[in-house]
Design a protein around this motif. Structure first.
Motif, PDB file in Angstrom:
ATOM      1  N   ALA A  76      38.618  72.588  22.593  1.00 62.04           N
ATOM      2  CA  ALA A  76      37.794  73.373  23.512  1.00 62.04           C
ATOM      3  C   ALA A  76      37.084  72.415  24.449  1.00 62.04           C
ATOM      4  O   ALA A  76      35.952  72.016  24.196  1.00 62.04           O
ATOM      5  CB  ALA A  76      36.804  74.227  22.739  1.00 62.04           C
ATOM      6  N   ASP A  77      37.756  72.018  25.497  1.00 56.26           N
ATOM      7  CA  ASP A  77      37.175  71.137  26.504  1.00 56.26           C
ATOM      8  C   ASP A  77      37.437  71.783  27.862  1.00 56.26           C
ATOM      9  O   ASP A  77      38.448  71.511  28.503  1.00 56.26           O
ATOM     10  CB  ASP A  77      37.807  69.744  26.414  1.00 56.26           C
ATOM     11  CG  ASP A  77      37.179  68.749  27.376  1.00 56.26           C
ATOM     12  OD1 ASP A  77      36.425  69.176  28.284  1.00 56.26           O
ATOM     13  OD2 ASP A  77      37.438  67.552  27.218  1.00 56.26           O
ATOM     14  N   PRO A  78      36.510  72.654  28.279  1.00 60.01           N
ATOM     15  CA  PRO A  78      36.737  73.393  29.526  1.00 60.01           C
ATOM     16  C   PRO A  78      36.974  72.487  30.736  1.00 60.01           C
ATOM     17  O   PRO A  78      37.804  72.806  31.582  1.00 60.01           O
ATOM     18  CB  PRO A  78      35.453  74.207  29.704  1.00 60.01           C
ATOM     19  CG  PRO A  78      34.812  74.256  28.364  1.00 60.01           C
ATOM     20  CD  PRO A  78      35.248  73.020  27.648  1.00 60.01           C
ATOM     21  N   ALA A  79      36.285  71.365  30.815  1.00 57.70           N
ATOM     22  CA  ALA A  79      36.457  70.470  31.965  1.00 57.70           C
ATOM     23  C   ALA A  79      37.866  69.881  32.006  1.00 57.70           C
ATOM     24  O   ALA A  79      38.499  69.848  33.073  1.00 57.70           O
ATOM     25  CB  ALA A  79      35.420  69.351  31.923  1.00 57.70           C
ATOM     26  N   ALA A  80      38.382  69.443  30.858  1.00 52.89           N
ATOM     27  CA  ALA A  80      39.736  68.880  30.802  1.00 52.89           C
ATOM     28  C   ALA A  80      40.769  69.956  31.119  1.00 52.89           C
ATOM     29  O   ALA A  80      41.741  69.698  31.841  1.00 52.89           O
ATOM     30  CB  ALA A  80      40.005  68.279  29.428  1.00 52.89           C
ATOM     31  N   ARG A  81      40.557  71.159  30.596  1.00 55.84           N
ATOM     32  CA  ARG A  81      41.481  72.267  30.865  1.00 55.84           C
ATOM     33  C   ARG A  81      41.479  72.611  32.354  1.00 55.84           C
ATOM     34  O   ARG A  81      42.531  72.775  32.963  1.00 55.84           O
ATOM     35  CB  ARG A  81      41.122  73.476  30.013  1.00 55.84           C
ATOM     36  CG  ARG A  81      42.087  74.637  30.175  1.00 55.84           C
ATOM     37  CD  ARG A  81      41.863  75.712  29.132  1.00 55.84           C
ATOM     38  NE  ARG A  81      42.286  75.278  27.815  1.00 55.84           N
ATOM     39  CZ  ARG A  81      43.548  75.248  27.407  1.00 55.84           C
ATOM     40  NH1 ARG A  81      44.533  75.589  28.210  1.00 55.84           N
ATOM     41  NH2 ARG A  81      43.845  74.852  26.191  1.00 55.84           N
ATOM     42  N   GLU A  82      40.300  72.721  32.934  1.00 46.97           N
ATOM     43  CA  GLU A  82      40.201  73.057  34.360  1.00 46.97           C
ATOM     44  C   GLU A  82      40.858  71.989  35.228  1.00 46.97           C
ATOM     45  O   GLU A  82      41.536  72.308  36.207  1.00 46.97           O
ATOM     46  CB  GLU A  82      38.738  73.237  34.760  1.00 46.97           C
ATOM     47  CG  GLU A  82      38.123  74.512  34.204  1.00 46.97           C
ATOM     48  CD  GLU A  82      36.617  74.577  34.426  1.00 46.97           C
ATOM     49  OE1 GLU A  82      36.081  73.792  35.252  1.00 46.97           O
ATOM     50  OE2 GLU A  82      35.980  75.428  33.781  1.00 46.97           O
ATOM     51  N   HIS A  83      40.656  70.722  34.869  1.00 48.10           N
ATOM     52  CA  HIS A  83      41.274  69.634  35.623  1.00 48.10           C
ATOM     53  C   HIS A  83      42.806  69.731  35.567  1.00 48.10           C
ATOM     54  O   HIS A  83      43.479  69.642  36.594  1.00 48.10           O
ATOM     55  CB  HIS A  83      40.822  68.270  35.081  1.00 48.10           C
ATOM     56  CG  HIS A  83      41.540  67.128  35.711  1.00 48.10           C
ATOM     57  ND1 HIS A  83      41.235  66.653  36.967  1.00 48.10           N
ATOM     58  CD2 HIS A  83      42.588  66.382  35.273  1.00 48.10           C
ATOM     59  CE1 HIS A  83      42.055  65.665  37.270  1.00 48.10           C
ATOM     60  NE2 HIS A  83      42.886  65.470  36.260  1.00 48.10           N
ATOM     61  N   ALA A  84      43.339  69.914  34.368  1.00 47.94           N
ATOM     62  CA  ALA A  84      44.797  70.009  34.211  1.00 47.94           C
ATOM     63  C   ALA A  84      45.345  71.221  34.955  1.00 47.94           C
ATOM     64  O   ALA A  84      46.377  71.133  35.629  1.00 47.94           O
ATOM     65  CB  ALA A  84      45.157  70.076  32.733  1.00 47.94           C
TER      66      ALA A  84
END
Length: 123
Positions: free
Chosen positions: A20-28
């Motif tokens: 659950a890492d919203p920033a990493a998910r959003e970046h990808a």
């Protein structure tokens, strides 16, 4: 230029690992915008290591075809070849994760058997 295969793999692994890492998910997801079809899209949505391996293999085939169709004097050619090396390395890492997981699973089965041999259950 973006390495779609690596970003899609990151998303797939986040799914499998429950990260659950919203920033990493959003970046990808931002890196993949407009490229979430075919093997790349399936890889990003993968929910098991088996699915990741299958879709990563298909993405590699597509990348190899792209390289074969790109003239060697094209400015992107070297980048594409470097991308291929990085994705093949990632593929080996996924295979290692799968092998380690299968080893843990086998070890748990053996521990279970030893426990029952040591402390038999009477019916």
């Amino acid at each position: 230029m973006s390495c779609h295969e690596i970003e899609a793999l990151r998303l797939g692994l986040m799914n499998v690992l429950g990260t659950a890492d919203p920033a990493a998910r959003e970046h990808a997801e931002a890196e993949l915008e407009g490229h979430l079809s075919g093997p790349i899209g399936a890889l990003a949505e993968a929910d098991s290591l088996a699915a990741i391996e299958r879709h990563l293999d298909a993405a590699l085939v597509d990348l190899e075809e792209e390289i074969a169709d790109t003239p060697s004097d094209d400015p992107e050619y070297d980048y594409l070849r470097g991308r291929l090396v990085a994705v093949r390395d990632a593929e080996r890492a996924v295979h290692r994760i799968t092998a380690q997981g299968e080893s843990v699973l086998a070890g748990l089965g053996e521990a279970h058997d030893v426990l029952h041999e040591t402390f038999p259950v009477e019916d």
